[in-house]
Every structure is written in structure tokens, then in C-alpha cells.
Write an enzyme that holds these catalytic residues in place. Structure first.
Site: not given
Ligand code: T1G
Ligand code: NAD
Length: 701
Positions: A61, A100, A103, A123
Site C-alpha cells: 500500500a 498489499g 495480498e 507490515e
Molecule cells: N509506499 C510509499 N512509498 C514507498 C513505499 C510504499 N509502500 N515503498 C517504497 N516507497 C518509496 C520510498 O519512500 C522511496 O521514495 C522509493 O519508494 C524507493 O524506495 C494493505 C497496509 C520496496 C523493498 O512495507 O520495503 O501494504 O525516497 O529507497 O531500497 O495490508 O522500499 O525515492 O522518494 O526503499 O529499492 C507494505 C516498503 C506496506 C514495503 C524497495 N509494504 N518498501 O527498496 O528502495 S503496508 C512495505 C520497501 C501494506 C496492506 C498494508 C522498500 C522496497 P523516495 P527505497 P529500495
């Protein structure tokens, strides 16, 4: 448009394209719903494939969307549109299919993935319970036990494991679009129809207490102080004990609650802070020259760790020492570290040999003649470091960066000993340097923007978190530790508080280790050496770490000498009472006229934590850190401050700065009074009803 819709020989393709990581927002949800509707309606379409452009499948998400009301369409709408589609829906995964994103894939009827794909439910690392059906569908695919383990660890698994668990059906090809369409074609040919995951209840079986306890034990370290695991277990239990709809309903309620929790707000703060800290206000990101070859001078505790971090990142490294025995010791230390990693299954033998092979020992600084980077990690001695930098300067190529791993010395003064002050920078690693993620990048008065950008790029290459800080007393982390947290802890020792009490309180607060145990582990003499140099830069009112300095003088250096604040038995890191400590402290307390005091646990916690906040605010006002969130990153990734509290500055915001000031004023009179005058910025923000987060926002460029 985040989702495009195409038809390829009777197979519909919904292609998500929302760089950089295809995070799911309302536009993605709307696009997927539309694709499911059209695939169902168009008679020529036999199946629907969902795939993504760019480097990854949907990575979760959009976290920015999670702060408020989630705009329509809801996740539930999208998921049921996909799951109830009358034609087979296939998800084709690549990169990191997370949260998400996974999911959504689990609500599809079939899943294929590229060999390099990784997938998981991270999460919990954000203090959130998945809210898009993951806690109910994952157990139906991989079984309750594996589902619980994936949800509690938050770590991604690779495609081979996912196939083995039944999370995906097939590993195919390198191009997710081609692989997805091909798989769909073969499914249609085999007469396969929709296969809603919600109907697969066979594997969602109840778990007994022992099984759950086993999973929690396995992840005990990362779960310390956390609570999200409790609602994960509730949701998982529902997946086995109730029907699907009831499970979904419970998940939605618990997930919404988790989003509002202080724990999740703190963890999401750290997530974005770690991504923001790589930006320097006023400094546009620009390409930097790749670092192919590096030289590390000094093969002691830090030099060997730094050489390993460079070799781990594929950089050819020369390790220079002043004599052969010291060099041999350093190289042996490196080899035994890598062998240890192989024995613990963290690295395979071939990779270990390759990394060892990238590190060449030498007694000749001349090896730096073709290096892109030189990092000195010799004794913390100003004259020694200046003469070494002056020696390396003419040897290094014109473009090379010359860095110091100093913990306390002025970069400006070090740079003066060279003819390249613009390319001199502080690269302050933390011990063990090949493990700790933080890299304090210290900009000297004449350090160029190019050198700062090269250092930030190096941090990324080393998979570390680079935070740019100013060249002040102890930079950011050490200043807050020495002037605040550890100094206050020592003052309480002088006031008769037992070291184990202070450690117990701070470990209950969430630190992995209390200040006295950290002191013993890092080496009490290291602190004394750093303070000796620091106090040449600026004086500090007594008593200032007099207990540690007295222990160093006695040769009680901590774990490495078997005695320090605590006593240690050879081969065992458990702290035991040191009988000689109390009389030593009593003598020092008498010398500094410090009377014993009754100190409550609450007071211990507040004195330690609020000192961090107060000095952090002073550092911001002095411009030695760009953001309060940078300070939070430094303390959560370099000093063991609990991530689930968000770092000292975020924690202060969660208390409310007015309350922080009130508590500080209450603590004035507990001794060390000069340290309890509220710093100007903190007072200003508190009186203005503002927070450190406001301060950061107002400065965001
Ligand atoms: N939302 C918004 N921005 C995101 C994002 C996200 N989920 N993930 C990454 N970014 C942005 C980040 O801020 C950065 O921005 C750019 O993308 C590159 O990221 C409904 C509620 C995917 C493994 O927890 O673990 O789903 O700084 O520098 O090292 O049940 O990002 O360039 O402006 O980290 O290659 C669950 C979180 C959400 C994954 C990539 N998902 N992201 O790593 O690049 S909760 C996560 C990561 C959810 C549902 C629930 C990593 C990555 P900027 P980066 P990277
Ligand atoms: P150390 O005593 O373990 O190692 C220093 C090494 O430098 C020794 O092996 C010594 O032989 C070598 N050396 C000395 N003079 C030399 C010369 N002229 N040429 C080549 N090698 C030489 O010290 P350490 O703990 O690794 O600290 C090194 C630096 O890193 C210091 O500036 C320290 O402040 C800083 N630092 C230490 C820590 C820590 O936790 N130990 C953390 C961050 C930064």
C-alpha cells in the site's frame, strides 16, 4: 494512468505502472477494478493477467495514503472483484511483491513469479496488521504455521521457497509480462477455471499454544517491546476458527486500530526518515564517480570491519598497517569473521573466499596510488591522523576522496593537513562496521558537495544509512551520548544507583542494551580516548564520565579485559557484579561532593531520554543536523534506540513538547543542573505548540 488494459490473443493484461515501486493507491485500485470488470464483460477474453512495469510487482500500500481515510475504491472492493471474477485471474510477480501487493496476488486465482522474485508481508515492521485479506488468505495457501511465521518475521521469502510452500504455482521466465501471458494460455488450454483462495480452507488449521510460542521465540529479538504480534495471532486464529467473512471483518478492525497505534506511527516515521536522510537540503542529487578501489589504513577494531563492509559490496580493498604483526592480526580477524559467518550459515564458503580475496594486506601506503577512496582508522590521535593524511594526500589520485573514521576530531583541522580539503570528509562507522547500518557522514567546512554526494552514494553501495552531519563536538550521535545519555547515567551511579538498575530500566524502555553494558561492550578505554580528544575541543563541567575514566586508568576496560562496570567470566558475555565498583564510586562521589539520592525507575528513564531530546534540539538549532528525523535515524540505526518509539525526537513529539519541558523542569535539581536548562529551540517549539516534526516540515525543500 497507473493501470493500462490490453488484450493479447484473448488474454487481458492489466499492467500497473506507478514508479518507483508500484505502491498501491486509489488510482491503482480503481485501475485493477476496472480491468476485472472489463475482463469479465468482454466475451473474447478468457483470462486476466496482472503484472507490473518497472523493477518490481506492487510493493505494498502507498504508505503516504495510510495516514488518513483511504479513498475509494477500498481494498475489499478490489479483492472481491478479482477473486469473484468468472474467468481465471493470474498474478505475475517480479522484484519485491510485498504487503498489499502480495495480498492482491493472493486474491487472484493463480500466481507465477520470476526466479528472482521475493515476496512477503512486512507490515509488522511498520506496526501494521495487514488489512487486505492477507491474514485470511495466506494461511489458506501456505498453512497456518508458515503464514504466522511470515507475518511475524515480516521478512520476504524467495520464489523457490514460495513455490515450496504453495504461495505461488509456478516459477517462470525473466519477463513477468511474457511469463504471465504464457502461463494464462497454458491454464486456459488445460481448462482451468477460477480458483478463489477464500474457498481453499484445507490448510488453515488451528495452531496450538506451543506452535505459536515457537514462532514467537524464533523472532523474540525483533519482537522485543512490540505489540503488533498480538493482533497478528488474533487474526491468524480467526483464519482457522471462523469463516472467511468473519475473519476478514476482524482483520479490517484490527488493522485500522493498528494504523492509529503509537508503535506504527513511530515505525512509519523511521521508514520515511531513513529515506529522507539521504537528501541534503540545497544539494541536488547528481551522478558520482564509482568507487572501484579503496584503501583502509589501520587494521584494528574499526579498520577490519570497514574493509569487510567494502569487500562485501564488491570493492577491491587494500588494508594498510604499520607493522607485520598488526597486519597479520587484522587479516586473521577478518578471516575468522567470515568463517564464522559461513559456520552460522549466513554466507556460503565461496562467497566468503571471494570477499577475503578482495582484501589485500600491505605495509605500504603507496598502494593508494590508484585508489578512489582512502579511509583512515588509526588510533584516535590528532597528530598521528594529520601526519597520515598529509602522507596519503600526494599519493592518492587527484579525484580520490580522503576520509577519516574519527569519532571526535575536527574534520576541518584534519583537512588542513592536506591540499585537498574539499575532498576530505568524515566517514564515521559504528562497531562492528561490517554490521551496523549507520554511517555518520561528517561534512567539514570546506568539504565539497561532490564529496558529500560521493559519500552518500558509497553509503548506498555499502547498504548503510548515510546521514550527513556537521563538524561539531562528537558530531551528532556521540555528542548526545556523551553529553547527555551516558553522562546522566554516570551521574546516577555517583548518586548511588546500581548500574544494573539503570540498564534494566533502559532495556525495559526498549534499548537492546543499557548504557553500562554498552560501555563495557564497546570498550571503556575507547570512550576515554574519545573524550580526551573531545575535551581539547571544548570543556565540560565536572563530573564528566569520571567513573569510566577511573576504570580505564585501572585497566578495567570492560568485556575485553574481563572487568569494567561489571565483571565477566571468560567465554561468557553475561555481566556479573564488580565488587570493586562501589568503593570506587563512593570515593569519586565524595571527591565531587555528590550525595546519594533515591531515584525512581521513572526518573532514571526520563533523565536518560530527555537528555537526548534536549541536546538533540541544541544540535538542530546549531545546524549540525538538517532534520530532527535525521537524529532519530542516527539513534535508531546506530545507538540501539527502539525503532518502535521512533527515535528520541519523535518520542518527544509523542509525549508533547510542553510535557517534555515540564518534565525537564521537574528534573532540574536532580544534579547536573546546567544540563537541565531547556535548549532554546525546544522551548520555542513547546511554547508555540509545535513539534519537531513541524520544524522539519517547515524546512522541507
Ligand atoms: N509506499 C510509499 N512509498 C514507498 C513505499 C510504499 N509502500 N515503498 C517504497 N516507497 C518509496 C520510498 O519512500 C522511496 O521514495 C522509493 O519508494 C524507493 O524506495 C494493505 C497496509 C520496496 C523493498 O512495507 O520495503 O501494504 O525516497 O529507497 O531500497 O495490508 O522500499 O525515492 O522518494 O526503499 O529499492 C507494505 C516498503 C506496506 C514495503 C524497495 N509494504 N518498501 O527498496 O528502495 S503496508 C512495505 C520497501 C501494506 C496492506 C498494508 C522498500 C522496497 P523516495 P527505497 P529500495
Ligand atoms: P584500534 O586500536 O582497534 O586500531 C587502530 C589500528 O591502527 C591499530 O591496529 C594500529 O596498529 C593501527 N595504526 C596505528 N598507527 C598506524 C599507522 N601510522 N599506519 C597504519 N596503521 C596504524 O582502534 P579502533 O577502535 O579501530 O579505532 C580506530 C579509529 O576509529 C579511531 O579514530 C576511533 O576513534 C574510531 N572509532 C572507533 C570506534 C569503536 O567503537 N572502536 C567506533 C567509531 C570510530
Amino acid at each position: 494512468m497507473s493501470v493500462s488494459f490490453e488484450i493479447h490473443d484473448g488474454i487481458a493484461l492489466a499492467l500497473v505502472d506507478r514508479p518507483p515501486v508500484n505502491a498501491i493507491d486509489a488510482t491503482v485500485r480503481a485501475g485493477l477494478m476496472d480491468a476485472a470488470r472489463r475482463a469479465a464483460e468482454i466475451s473474447a477474453v478468457g483470462a486476466l493477467v496482472i503484472a507490473c512495469r518497472g523493477r518490481t510487482f506492487m510493493s505494498g500500500a502507498d504508505l503516504a495514503e495510510l495516514g488518513g481515510v483511504i479513498p475509494p475504491p477500498s481494498y475489499a472492493d478490489v479483492l472481491s472483484a478479482l477473486e469473484n471474477c468468472p474467468k481465471p485471474v493470474i498474478a505475475s510477480l517480479h522484484g519485491t511483491a510485498l504487503g498489499g501487493g502480495l495480498e492482491i496476488a493472493m486474491a487472484c486465482h493463480y500466481r507465477c513469479a520470476t526466479a528472482g522474485a521475493r515476496m512477503g508481508m512486512p507490515e509488522i515492521t511498520l506496526g501494521i496488521l495487514p488489512g487486505a485479506g492477507g491474514t485470511q488468505r495466506l494461511p489458506r495457501l501456505v498453512g497456518t504455521l508458515h503464514a504466522l511465521d511470515m507475518l511475524i518475521s515480516g521478512a520476504p521469502i524467495d520464489a523457490a521457497r514460495a513455490k515450496g510452500l504453495g504461495l505461488i504455482d509456478e516459477i517462470a521466465g525473466e519477463d513477468p509480462i511474457v511469463a504471465g501471458l504464457d502461463y494464462a494460455r497454458r491454464l486456459l488450454k488445460s481448462g482451468a477455471g477460477p480458483r478463489p483462495t477464500r474457498a481453499l480452507s484445507g490448510r488453515a488449521t488451528p495452531l496450538d499454544k506451543e506452535a505459536i510460542a515457537g514462532v514467537l521465540d524464533r523472532h523474540a529479538r525483533s519482537l522485543k517491546g512490540r505489540t503488533t504480534q498480538d493482533i497478528v495471532i488474533q487474526a491468524i486464529r480467526a483464519s482457522a476458527n471462523t469463516d472467511f467473512e468473519a475473519g476478514l471483518k476482524l482483520e479490517a478492525a484490527l488493522s485500522a486500530e493498528s494504523l492509529r497505534s503509537a508503535e506504527s506511527l513511530a515505525l512509519r516515521h523511521v521508514f520515511f526518515a531513513e529515506r529522507e536522510c539521504g537528501r541534503v537540503p540545497g544539494l541536488a542529487a547528481a551522478g558520482t564517480r564509482e568507487i572501484r578501489k579503496a584503501v583502509v589504513v589501520g587494521a584494528g577494531t574499526m579498520g577490519t570491519g570497514i574493509a569487510m563492509a567494502l569487500a562485501d559490496a564488491g570493492i577491491e580493498t587494500s588494508l594498510v598497517e604499520r607493522d607485520a604483526p598488526a597486519l597479520a592480526r587484522g587479516l586473521e580477524n577478518i578471516r575468522s569473521n567470515y568463517n564464522g559467518a559461513v559456520q552460522r550459515g549466513r554466507l556460503d564458503a565461496a562467497a566468503a573466499e571471494a570477499r577475503i580475496g578482495r582484501i589485500r594486506g600491505s605495509l605500504e601506503p603507496g598502494v593508494a596510488s590508484d585508489a578512489d577512496l582512502a579511509i583512515e582508522a588509526v588510533f584516535e590521535d590528532l597528530d598521528l591522523k594529520r601526519s597520515l593524511l598529509a602522507r596519503l594526500d600526494p599519493i592518492l589520485p587527484e579525484h580520490a576522496v580522503l576520509a577519516s573514521n574519527t569519532s571526535s576530531l575536527s574534520l576541518g583541522v584534519l583537512a588542513d593537513s592536506t591540499r585537498r580539503p574539499d575532498r576530505v570528509i568524515g566517514l564515521h562507522f559504528f562497531s562492528p562496521a561490517n554490521v551496523m547500518r549507520l554511517l555518520e557522514i561528517v561534512r567539514g567546512a570546506r568539504t565539497s558537495n561532490q564529496t558529500i554526494l560521493a559519500s552518500l552514494a558509497l553509503a548506498k553501495t555499502l547498504r548503510k544509512i548515510g546521514v550527513v552531519v556537521g563538524d561539531g563536538f562528537g558530531f551528532v550521535g556521540n555528542r548526545m551520548m556523551l553529553d547527555g545519555y551516558f553522562r546522566e547515567s554516570e551521574l546516577m551511579l555517583l548518586q548511588g544507583v546500581a548500574p544494573s538498575r539503570i540498564d534494566t530500566v533502559m532495556e525495559a524502555f526498549g534499548f537492546a542494551m543499557g548504557p553500562n553494558r554498552v560501555n563495557d561492550m564497546a570498550g571503556i578505554d575507547v570512550g576515554t580516548r574519545v573524550r580526551t580528544e573531545l575535551l581539547r575541543r571544548a570543556a565540560r563541567p565536572a563530573p564528566y564520565h569520571v567513573v569510566s575514566d577511573a576504570l580505564t586508568a585501572l585497566g578495567h576496560l570492560g568485556q575485553k579485559s574481563g572487568r569494567g562496570i561489571y565483571r565477566y567470566v571468560t567465554g561468557d558475555r553475561a555481566p556479573h557484579p564488580e565488587p570493586e565498583l562501589e568503593p570506587l564510586i563512593a570515593a569519586l562521589a565524595a571527591k565531587h561532593a555528590i550525595a546519594p539520592r533515591d531515584v525512581s525507575d521513572t526518573e532514571i528513564e526520563r533523565r536518560c531520554v530527555l537528555q537526548l531530546v534536549n541536546i538533540g534540539a541544541a544540535i538542530l538549532a546549531e545546524g549540525l543536523a538538517y532534520r530532527a528525523s535525521d537524529i532519530d535515524v542516527i539513534w535508531t540505526s546506530g545507538y540501539g534506540f527502539p525503532r518502535w518509539r521512533g527515535g528520541p525526537m519523535h518520542y518527544a513529539d509523542s509525549l508533547g513538547l510542553k510535557e517534555v519541558v515540564r518534565q525537564m523542569r521537574e528534573l532540574a535539581g536532580t544534579g547536573g543542573d546546567s544540563y537541565w536548562s531547556v535548549s532554546r529551540l525546544l522551548l520555542e517549539l513547546a511554547e508555540g505548540g509545535r513539534s519537531f516534526a513541524d520544524w522539519d516540515r517547515e524546512r522541507r525543500v
